[in-house]
Design a protein around this motif. Structure first.
Motif, PDB file in Angstrom:
ATOM      1  N   GLY A  75      32.573  -1.106  14.384  1.00 41.18           N
ATOM      2  CA  GLY A  75      32.569   0.232  14.951  1.00 41.18           C
ATOM      3  C   GLY A  75      33.781   0.524  15.824  1.00 41.18           C
ATOM      4  O   GLY A  75      34.820  -0.121  15.733  1.00 41.18           O
ATOM      5  N   ALA A  76      33.618   1.524  16.678  1.00 38.73           N
ATOM      6  CA  ALA A  76      34.654   1.926  17.638  1.00 38.73           C
ATOM      7  C   ALA A  76      33.977   1.942  19.006  1.00 38.73           C
ATOM      8  O   ALA A  76      33.502   2.980  19.469  1.00 38.73           O
ATOM      9  CB  ALA A  76      35.216   3.304  17.278  1.00 38.73           C
ATOM     10  N   PRO A  77      33.910   0.776  19.668  1.00 37.82           N
ATOM     11  CA  PRO A  77      33.057   0.645  20.853  1.00 37.82           C
ATOM     12  C   PRO A  77      33.585   1.272  22.127  1.00 37.82           C
ATOM     13  O   PRO A  77      32.837   1.420  23.102  1.00 37.82           O
ATOM     14  CB  PRO A  77      32.947  -0.877  21.018  1.00 37.82           C
ATOM     15  CG  PRO A  77      34.225  -1.402  20.443  1.00 37.82           C
ATOM     16  CD  PRO A  77      34.557  -0.485  19.297  1.00 37.82           C
ATOM     17  N   ASN A  78      34.861   1.632  22.163  1.00 42.75           N
ATOM     18  CA  ASN A  78      35.443   2.150  23.409  1.00 42.75           C
ATOM     19  C   ASN A  78      35.502   3.672  23.413  1.00 42.75           C
ATOM     20  O   ASN A  78      35.758   4.295  22.381  1.00 42.75           O
ATOM     21  CB  ASN A  78      36.852   1.598  23.609  1.00 42.75           C
ATOM     22  CG  ASN A  78      36.862   0.093  23.803  1.00 42.75           C
ATOM     23  OD1 ASN A  78      35.843  -0.496  24.186  1.00 42.75           O
ATOM     24  ND2 ASN A  78      37.993  -0.535  23.546  1.00 42.75           N
ATOM     25  N   ASP A  79      35.272   4.251  24.577  1.00 38.84           N
ATOM     26  CA  ASP A  79      35.403   5.696  24.738  1.00 38.84           C
ATOM     27  C   ASP A  79      36.859   6.079  24.951  1.00 38.84           C
ATOM     28  O   ASP A  79      37.608   5.336  25.586  1.00 38.84           O
ATOM     29  CB  ASP A  79      34.610   6.184  25.959  1.00 38.84           C
ATOM     30  CG  ASP A  79      33.114   6.115  25.741  1.00 38.84           C
ATOM     31  OD1 ASP A  79      32.600   6.957  25.004  1.00 38.84           O
ATOM     32  OD2 ASP A  79      32.482   5.214  26.314  1.00 38.84           O
ATOM     33  N   ARG A  80      37.244   7.234  24.436  1.00 35.85           N
ATOM     34  CA  ARG A  80      38.535   7.795  24.822  1.00 35.85           C
ATOM     35  C   ARG A  80      38.397   8.312  26.259  1.00 35.85           C
ATOM     36  O   ARG A  80      37.435   9.016  26.585  1.00 35.85           O
ATOM     37  CB  ARG A  80      38.939   8.931  23.881  1.00 35.85           C
ATOM     38  CG  ARG A  80      39.246   8.452  22.470  1.00 35.85           C
ATOM     39  CD  ARG A  80      39.809   9.568  21.615  1.00 35.85           C
ATOM     40  NE  ARG A  80      40.054   9.121  20.261  1.00 35.85           N
ATOM     41  CZ  ARG A  80      41.158   8.496  19.868  1.00 35.85           C
ATOM     42  NH1 ARG A  80      42.115   8.256  20.743  1.00 35.85           N
ATOM     43  NH2 ARG A  80      41.306   8.119  18.617  1.00 35.85           N
ATOM     44  N   ARG A  81      39.320   7.959  27.099  1.00 35.95           N
ATOM     45  CA  ARG A  81      39.224   8.290  28.515  1.00 35.95           C
ATOM     46  C   ARG A  81      40.042   9.535  28.848  1.00 35.95           C
ATOM     47  O   ARG A  81      41.118   9.760  28.285  1.00 35.95           O
ATOM     48  CB  ARG A  81      39.713   7.112  29.356  1.00 35.95           C
ATOM     49  CG  ARG A  81      38.841   5.861  29.183  1.00 35.95           C
ATOM     50  CD  ARG A  81      37.492   6.029  29.854  1.00 35.95           C
ATOM     51  NE  ARG A  81      36.571   4.952  29.522  1.00 35.95           N
ATOM     52  CZ  ARG A  81      35.423   4.731  30.153  1.00 35.95           C
ATOM     53  NH1 ARG A  81      35.068   5.521  31.160  1.00 35.95           N
ATOM     54  NH2 ARG A  81      34.631   3.750  29.785  1.00 35.95           N
ATOM     55  N   LEU A  82      39.522  10.318  29.772  1.00 38.81           N
ATOM     56  CA  LEU A  82      40.204  11.521  30.236  1.00 38.81           C
ATOM     57  C   LEU A  82      41.136  11.138  31.383  1.00 38.81           C
ATOM     58  O   LEU A  82      40.691  10.614  32.415  1.00 38.81           O
ATOM     59  CB  LEU A  82      39.173  12.547  30.705  1.00 38.81           C
ATOM     60  CG  LEU A  82      39.676  13.941  31.066  1.00 38.81           C
ATOM     61  CD1 LEU A  82      40.304  14.613  29.845  1.00 38.81           C
ATOM     62  CD2 LEU A  82      38.513  14.786  31.592  1.00 38.81           C
ATOM     63  N   ASP A  83      42.424  11.378  31.204  1.00 43.84           N
ATOM     64  CA  ASP A  83      43.419  10.954  32.178  1.00 43.84           C
ATOM     65  C   ASP A  83      43.724  12.081  33.171  1.00 43.84           C
ATOM     66  O   ASP A  83      44.724  12.773  33.076  1.00 43.84           O
ATOM     67  CB  ASP A  83      44.695  10.516  31.450  1.00 43.84           C
ATOM     68  CG  ASP A  83      45.727   9.908  32.399  1.00 43.84           C
ATOM     69  OD1 ASP A  83      45.331   9.545  33.524  1.00 43.84           O
ATOM     70  OD2 ASP A  83      46.901   9.807  32.008  1.00 43.84           O
ATOM     71  N   ILE A  84      42.808  12.257  34.128  1.00 51.46           N
ATOM     72  CA  ILE A  84      43.022  13.227  35.204  1.00 51.46           C
ATOM     73  C   ILE A  84      42.610  12.578  36.516  1.00 51.46           C
ATOM     74  O   ILE A  84      41.861  11.596  36.548  1.00 51.46           O
ATOM     75  CB  ILE A  84      42.230  14.538  34.989  1.00 51.46           C
ATOM     76  CG1 ILE A  84      40.721  14.252  34.924  1.00 51.46           C
ATOM     77  CG2 ILE A  84      42.702  15.263  33.733  1.00 51.46           C
ATOM     78  CD1 ILE A  84      39.867  15.504  34.881  1.00 51.46           C
ATOM     79  N   ASP A  85      43.106  13.126  37.620  1.00 50.57           N
ATOM     80  CA  ASP A  85      42.764  12.598  38.941  1.00 50.57           C
ATOM     81  C   ASP A  85      41.258  12.695  39.172  1.00 50.57           C
ATOM     82  O   ASP A  85      40.616  13.683  38.806  1.00 50.57           O
ATOM     83  CB  ASP A  85      43.487  13.386  40.037  1.00 50.57           C
ATOM     84  CG  ASP A  85      44.984  13.124  40.056  1.00 50.57           C
ATOM     85  OD1 ASP A  85      45.403  12.098  39.479  1.00 50.57           O
ATOM     86  OD2 ASP A  85      45.728  13.941  40.630  1.00 50.57           O
ATOM     87  N   GLY A  86      40.716  11.650  39.783  1.00 52.92           N
ATOM     88  CA  GLY A  86      39.307  11.669  40.171  1.00 52.92           C
ATOM     89  C   GLY A  86      38.358  11.050  39.183  1.00 52.92           C
ATOM     90  O   GLY A  86      37.166  10.892  39.488  1.00 52.92           O
ATOM     91  N   MET A  87      38.847  10.655  37.985  1.00 54.90           N
ATOM     92  CA  MET A  87      37.932  10.109  36.999  1.00 54.90           C
ATOM     93  C   MET A  87      37.462   8.687  37.316  1.00 54.90           C
ATOM     94  O   MET A  87      36.651   8.114  36.584  1.00 54.90           O
ATOM     95  CB  MET A  87      38.576  10.131  35.604  1.00 54.90           C
ATOM     96  CG  MET A  87      38.465  11.459  34.884  1.00 54.90           C
ATOM     97  SD  MET A  87      36.755  12.092  34.741  1.00 54.90           S
ATOM     98  CE  MET A  87      35.961  10.826  33.761  1.00 54.90           C
ATOM     99  N   ASP A  88      37.964   8.136  38.445  1.00 55.33           N
ATOM    100  CA  ASP A  88      37.490   6.823  38.875  1.00 55.33           C
ATOM    101  C   ASP A  88      36.470   6.925  40.011  1.00 55.33           C
ATOM    102  O   ASP A  88      35.983   5.912  40.518  1.00 55.33           O
ATOM    103  CB  ASP A  88      38.668   5.960  39.324  1.00 55.33           C
ATOM    104  CG  ASP A  88      39.497   6.613  40.432  1.00 55.33           C
ATOM    105  OD1 ASP A  88      39.319   7.831  40.658  1.00 55.33           O
ATOM    106  OD2 ASP A  88      40.316   5.913  41.052  1.00 55.33           O
ATOM    107  N   LEU A  89      36.115   8.143  40.396  1.00 50.46           N
ATOM    108  CA  LEU A  89      35.147   8.332  41.478  1.00 50.46           C
ATOM    109  C   LEU A  89      33.729   7.978  41.025  1.00 50.46           C
ATOM    110  O   LEU A  89      33.374   8.170  39.861  1.00 50.46           O
ATOM    111  CB  LEU A  89      35.156   9.789  41.944  1.00 50.46           C
ATOM    112  CG  LEU A  89      36.306  10.252  42.830  1.00 50.46           C
ATOM    113  CD1 LEU A  89      36.249  11.775  43.004  1.00 50.46           C
ATOM    114  CD2 LEU A  89      36.236   9.553  44.193  1.00 50.46           C
ATOM    115  N   PRO A  90      32.898   7.460  41.953  1.00 45.68           N
ATOM    116  CA  PRO A  90      31.476   7.325  41.629  1.00 45.68           C
ATOM    117  C   PRO A  90      30.897   8.686  41.237  1.00 45.68           C
ATOM    118  O   PRO A  90      31.201   9.698  41.869  1.00 45.68           O
ATOM    119  CB  PRO A  90      30.868   6.833  42.951  1.00 45.68           C
ATOM    120  CG  PRO A  90      32.003   6.153  43.661  1.00 45.68           C
ATOM    121  CD  PRO A  90      33.222   6.951  43.306  1.00 45.68           C
TER     122      PRO A  90
END
Length: 516
Positions: free
Chosen positions: A169-184
């Motif tokens: 499969g394709a187990p990884n998500d495409r990530r959105l590269d914007i500020d704040g996407m590492d916040l809880p």
């Protein structure tokens, strides 16, 4: 829900085995919420003048691969146990004497069917009944709770098999590269579905539903799944196989609105028509006045019949300006995410209105992205990082011998569960052709050596009997009201599997004879 065009069908029968979930039936058996499909199908399939010739290639019949090489039986390792893997195994086992060993890193099989399909889509999950029948075929063997690349290597598998077929499969998500996407308070819709389904790797996912709004960026079917579950009455979900921890969180949820936001306009919506109709028939879905005007404008110029059908459904949605009386879903368009707001955790998200300098801010306590999947590189195989697939020609991995791929790691994250049948079929045909042509090296190890190797590396390997014990225990836990109550930790699964009946001396002897 499947429409079969009688003029195009060539009676190949593939849909019967590929979609054993009651998707094929006369319009007289449709439930009230499915009745809109009669009109939509009639609009999509125009009346024909005459009939198509009987040699139509719209649904070609593909003969099963035929093994012509004499000698020892063809032995194939399949890595992964989702739909592509199971269809590949089934295609291989149409020939007598073939041996297929399926390796899966979890103690339970079937991949996204078990962990990626929303719990309120039980009809879709019934495809596992077909997979269970496949596992009963002679020559099929499970090695569950065994991770290829950790417990055994690609080279190990080639020593024991003619070929290794990866259907991971394709187990990884495409990530959105914007500020704040590492916040809880940020995450992905895929992770949420896994958490909802009780996938053991996501049991401890921090999901905070204490805010009244959730925003999902992306409007494909997975986004719809999450939005629908978050706004569904928990009492209704309690009759599904939803995980206990997710059900408890949903009972305490304060979410009143889930906004599903897309960069482009309504005509470019990524969700499918059946998902849209299912969503609108079971819950409240709304648009604001600006987006409703966009729908009307797109409908006036759109010529594609399928897109027009989507737009016609969207045009009938309610007004987002109306007071919220129960949890609802709001579809929003022309919103490009710019940054996630918050300091210690998420408090909202800022969008730019696509094509303008205007910005728009939405308060939210949870921001999820649903913008696609990526394949993951496999040790000892080439990988195309841009396309996130293993480079291949019809399933043959380029630059290697004996390595094959099927499913999303082969073609990218496209299609549906049934799409994997034809995808796996193509790979298996090419694999068998290579075997017949003498291009695949014979295993250098005896068949009986494989189990010794695996158990020496992973003593807690789970076999078919172990999986059957887990399956039976989950169904029993579900009682009369639920299809099953899943175990959500590997420890629980292994404890139940360990108690499964062990094969008798006679059964082990027969298995050894079959292996040779």
């Amino acid at each position: 829900m499947l429409y079969i065009d009688p003029d195009a069908c060539v009676d190949c029968g593939a849909c019967v085995s590929a979609c054993p979930v009651g998707a094929i039936g006369p319009d007289t058996r449709l439930e009230p919420k499915q009745l809109p499909f009669i009109e939509l199908n009639a609009a999509f399939y125009p009346k024909r003048e005459g009939k198509l010739p009987p040699t139509s290639k719209l649904a070609p019949v593909i003969a099963a691969p035929k093994i012509e090489r004499r000698g020892g039986p063809l032995t194939v390792a399949i890595v992964g146990s989702g739909p592509a893997a199971m269809y590949a195994a089934d295609e291989l086992l149409t020939q007598r004497g073939v041996r297929v060993n399926v390796f899966e890193k979890l103690p339970t099989p079937y991949g996204l069917v078990r962990a990626g399909v929303a719990p309120d889509h039980q009809s879709t999950k019934r495809v596992t009944r077909l997979f269970d029948r496949m596992t009963q075929q002679r020559g099929f063997r499970f090695f569950l709770n065994v991770e290829v690349g950790k417990h055994v290597t690609h080279a190990d598998l080639l020593e024991h098999h003619h070929a290794v077929l990866y259907a991971v499969g394709a187990p990884n998500d495409r990530r959105l590269d914007i500020d704040g996407m590492d916040l809880p308070g940020t995450g992905t819709a895929t992770e949420m579905v896994a958490w909802i389904n009780g996938h053991p790797e996501f049991t401890e996912l921090p999901v905070d539903l204490s805010h009244e709004r959730v925003v999902i960026v992306g409007n494909g079917n997975v986004a719809f799944d999450v939005a629908r579950v978050l706004t569904t009455d928990p009492d209704a979900l309690a009759r599904t196989d939803i995980s206990d921890h997710a059900l408890a969180a949903l009972r305490a949820s304060r979410v009143q609105e889930v906004v599903v936001a897309a960069r482009r306009g309504p005509a470019a919506s990524a969700f499918t028509l059946p998902e849209l109709i299912g969503l609108t028939s079971t819950g409240e879905v709304v648009l604001d006045a600006t987006d409703h005007a966009r729908v009307v404008a797109d409908l006036a110029s759109e010529t594609d019949p399928l897109t027009r059908n989507k737009l016609e459904v969207l045009a009938k949605l309610g007004d987002a300006a109306a007071p919220i009386t129960r949890p609802r879903i709001r579809l929003a368009y022309h919103l490009t995410p710019q940054r996630v707001l918050g300091v210690d955790r998420v408090t909202g998200i800022e969008f730019g209105v696509t094509g303008t300098d205007e910005t728009r801010t939405l308060d939210a306590g949870l921001v999820l992205t649903s913008i696609g999947y990526r394949g993951k590189a496999i040790a000892d195989l080439p990988f195309d990082d841009d396309a996130s697939v293993v480079p291949n020609d019809g399933g043959r991995v380029r630059g290697t011998t004996g390595a094959y791929v099927a499913g999303w790691i082969k073609r990218g994250p496209t299609g549906f569960i049934g799409t994997n049948k034809s995808c796996a079929g193509e790979t298996v045909h090419n694999l068998v052709a290579d075997y017949n042509a003498g291009k695949l090296a014979d295993p250098v190890r005896k068949p009986a050596d494989l189990e010794k190797l695996v158990r020496s590396r992973q003593p807690e390997v789970v076999d078919a009997a172990g999986w059957q014990a887990i399956d039976a225990a989950e169904i029993a836990r579900g009682g009369e009201d639920r299809p099953r109550d899943k175990f959500a930790t590997v420890a629980e699964m292994l404890s139940v599997a360990a108690a499964a009946p062990k094969p008798t001396v006679r059964q082990r002897l027969l298995a050894s004879l079959h292996a040779h």
